[in-house]
Write an enzyme that holds these catalytic residues in place. Structure first.
Site, PDB file in Angstrom:
ATOM      1  N   HIS A  33     -19.799  73.435  -4.531  1.00  0.00           N
ATOM      2  CA  HIS A  33     -19.449  72.078  -4.970  1.00  0.00           C
ATOM      3  C   HIS A  33     -20.017  70.998  -4.041  1.00  0.00           C
ATOM      4  O   HIS A  33     -20.349  69.907  -4.488  1.00  0.00           O
ATOM      5  CB  HIS A  33     -17.924  71.923  -5.153  1.00  0.00           C
ATOM      6  CG  HIS A  33     -17.125  71.923  -3.891  1.00  0.00           C
ATOM      7  ND1 HIS A  33     -16.873  73.066  -3.165  1.00  0.00           N
ATOM      8  CD2 HIS A  33     -16.494  70.926  -3.227  1.00  0.00           C
ATOM      9  CE1 HIS A  33     -16.128  72.762  -2.110  1.00  0.00           C
ATOM     10  NE2 HIS A  33     -15.890  71.470  -2.125  1.00  0.00           N
ATOM     11  N   ASP A  34     -20.137  71.306  -2.743  1.00  0.00           N
ATOM     12  CA  ASP A  34     -20.682  70.307  -1.808  1.00  0.00           C
ATOM     13  C   ASP A  34     -22.124  70.626  -1.396  1.00  0.00           C
ATOM     14  O   ASP A  34     -22.574  70.190  -0.331  1.00  0.00           O
ATOM     15  CB  ASP A  34     -19.783  70.206  -0.567  1.00  0.00           C
ATOM     16  CG  ASP A  34     -18.569  69.318  -0.815  1.00  0.00           C
ATOM     17  OD1 ASP A  34     -18.610  68.493  -1.751  1.00  0.00           O
ATOM     18  OD2 ASP A  34     -17.580  69.443  -0.074  1.00  0.00           O
ATOM     19  N   LYS A  81     -24.383  68.057   0.171  1.00  0.00           N
ATOM     20  CA  LYS A  81     -24.194  67.589   1.545  1.00  0.00           C
ATOM     21  C   LYS A  81     -25.236  68.172   2.491  1.00  0.00           C
ATOM     22  O   LYS A  81     -25.434  67.651   3.588  1.00  0.00           O
ATOM     23  CB  LYS A  81     -22.777  67.926   2.031  1.00  0.00           C
ATOM     24  CG  LYS A  81     -21.735  67.017   1.389  1.00  0.00           C
ATOM     25  CD  LYS A  81     -20.350  67.244   1.968  1.00  0.00           C
ATOM     26  CE  LYS A  81     -19.367  66.258   1.346  1.00  0.00           C
ATOM     27  NZ  LYS A  81     -17.968  66.522   1.783  1.00  0.00           N
ATOM     28  N   HIS A 128     -23.859  62.986  -2.986  1.00  0.00           N
ATOM     29  CA  HIS A 128     -23.909  64.453  -2.854  1.00  0.00           C
ATOM     30  C   HIS A 128     -23.647  65.209  -4.162  1.00  0.00           C
ATOM     31  O   HIS A 128     -24.274  66.256  -4.379  1.00  0.00           O
ATOM     32  CB  HIS A 128     -23.025  64.959  -1.703  1.00  0.00           C
ATOM     33  CG  HIS A 128     -21.577  65.113  -1.995  1.00  0.00           C
ATOM     34  ND1 HIS A 128     -20.673  64.094  -1.859  1.00  0.00           N
ATOM     35  CD2 HIS A 128     -20.849  66.177  -2.424  1.00  0.00           C
ATOM     36  CE1 HIS A 128     -19.458  64.527  -2.170  1.00  0.00           C
ATOM     37  NE2 HIS A 128     -19.532  65.786  -2.527  1.00  0.00           N
ATOM     38  N   HIS A 157     -17.330  66.834  -9.706  1.00  0.00           N
ATOM     39  CA  HIS A 157     -16.115  67.233  -8.984  1.00  0.00           C
ATOM     40  C   HIS A 157     -15.418  66.099  -8.254  1.00  0.00           C
ATOM     41  O   HIS A 157     -14.310  66.281  -7.751  1.00  0.00           O
ATOM     42  CB  HIS A 157     -16.389  68.425  -8.045  1.00  0.00           C
ATOM     43  CG  HIS A 157     -17.111  68.090  -6.762  1.00  0.00           C
ATOM     44  ND1 HIS A 157     -18.483  67.975  -6.672  1.00  0.00           N
ATOM     45  CD2 HIS A 157     -16.649  67.857  -5.504  1.00  0.00           C
ATOM     46  CE1 HIS A 157     -18.834  67.699  -5.432  1.00  0.00           C
ATOM     47  NE2 HIS A 157     -17.728  67.609  -4.692  1.00  0.00           N
TER      48      HIS A 157
HETATM   49 FE   LIG Z   1     -17.556  66.851  -2.628  1.00  0.00          FE
END
Ligand SMILES: [Fe+2]
Length: 202
Positions: A72-73, A76, A101, A125
């Protein structure tokens, strides 16, 4: 022997084990940018899959949401790490980077065939049920269910993790916070499923 035929001759369970192992490795790399949250993505993935199962989704869908939770990240990885490790309040400029992100992550994942189907959950998200999230300001059921599940699992873990860079709160307080924010920030049905998974009685 061509590389493709080597892979196709592997037992399905071996391919799955490699996929899971590589995915957890990538998740560790994502969280490495935030040293105090070294296994956040793995915890979010496991919790999101449990919520999906509790909601009665088919096992294949729960598996897909597990991978979306791991990644989900993902975006980043492409942000300046000095912003990610900041402990003081973020500036407007910092936030404008952070809010990139979900799109960055989705753009990459949709090009990688095993993970193409996770891209929309990654993209959305940080949306909120009341339409005040980002990047698109979607609301209610316009937000994919997987993304709504990851939002709840991610917030719960960010509040309760002992390796959080913020002071962690007890599970009960985190559950109360998610309940208070049901219908505004979070999907109420998903929050109820999380409470059931955790055995939180309210
Ligand atoms: Fe996030």
């Amino acid at each position: 022997m061509a590389p493709d035929s080597t892979i196709s001759s592997c037992p399905v369970e071996d391919v799955e084990a490699v996929l899971q192992g590589m995915s957890r490795l990538i998740a560790s790399a994502i969280d490495r940018n935030i040293p105090a949250r070294s296994t956040h993505s793995q915890r979010v993935a496991a919790l999101a899959a449990s919520i999906a199962e509790r909601l009665g989704l088919p096992s294949e869908e729960a598996r897909r949401i597990y991978f979306a939770g791991l990644f989900h990240d993902f975006g980043k990885l492409f942000l300046p790490s000095n912003i990610l490790i900041k402990t003081e309040p973020l500036s407007e400029d910092d936030w404008s980077f952070i809010e990139l992100h979900p799109q960055l992550g989705a753009t990459f994942l949709e090009r990688i065939p095993p993970f193409t189907s996770t891209a929309k959950d990654v993209l959305y998200h940080h949306e909120r049920i009341d339409g005040r999230g980002y990047p698109r300001g979607l609301s209610g059921e316009d937000i994919p269910l997987g993304a709504r599940i990851i939002a709840v699992a991610g917030s719960f873990d960010a509040m309760t993790a002992s390796d959080s860079y913020r002071a962690s709160v007890k599970q009960d307080i985190a559950c109360d916070t998610l309940l208070e924010d049901s219908g505004t920030h979070f999907d109420g049905g998903v929050v109820q499923a999380l409470l059931a998974v955790l055995g939180c009685r309210r």
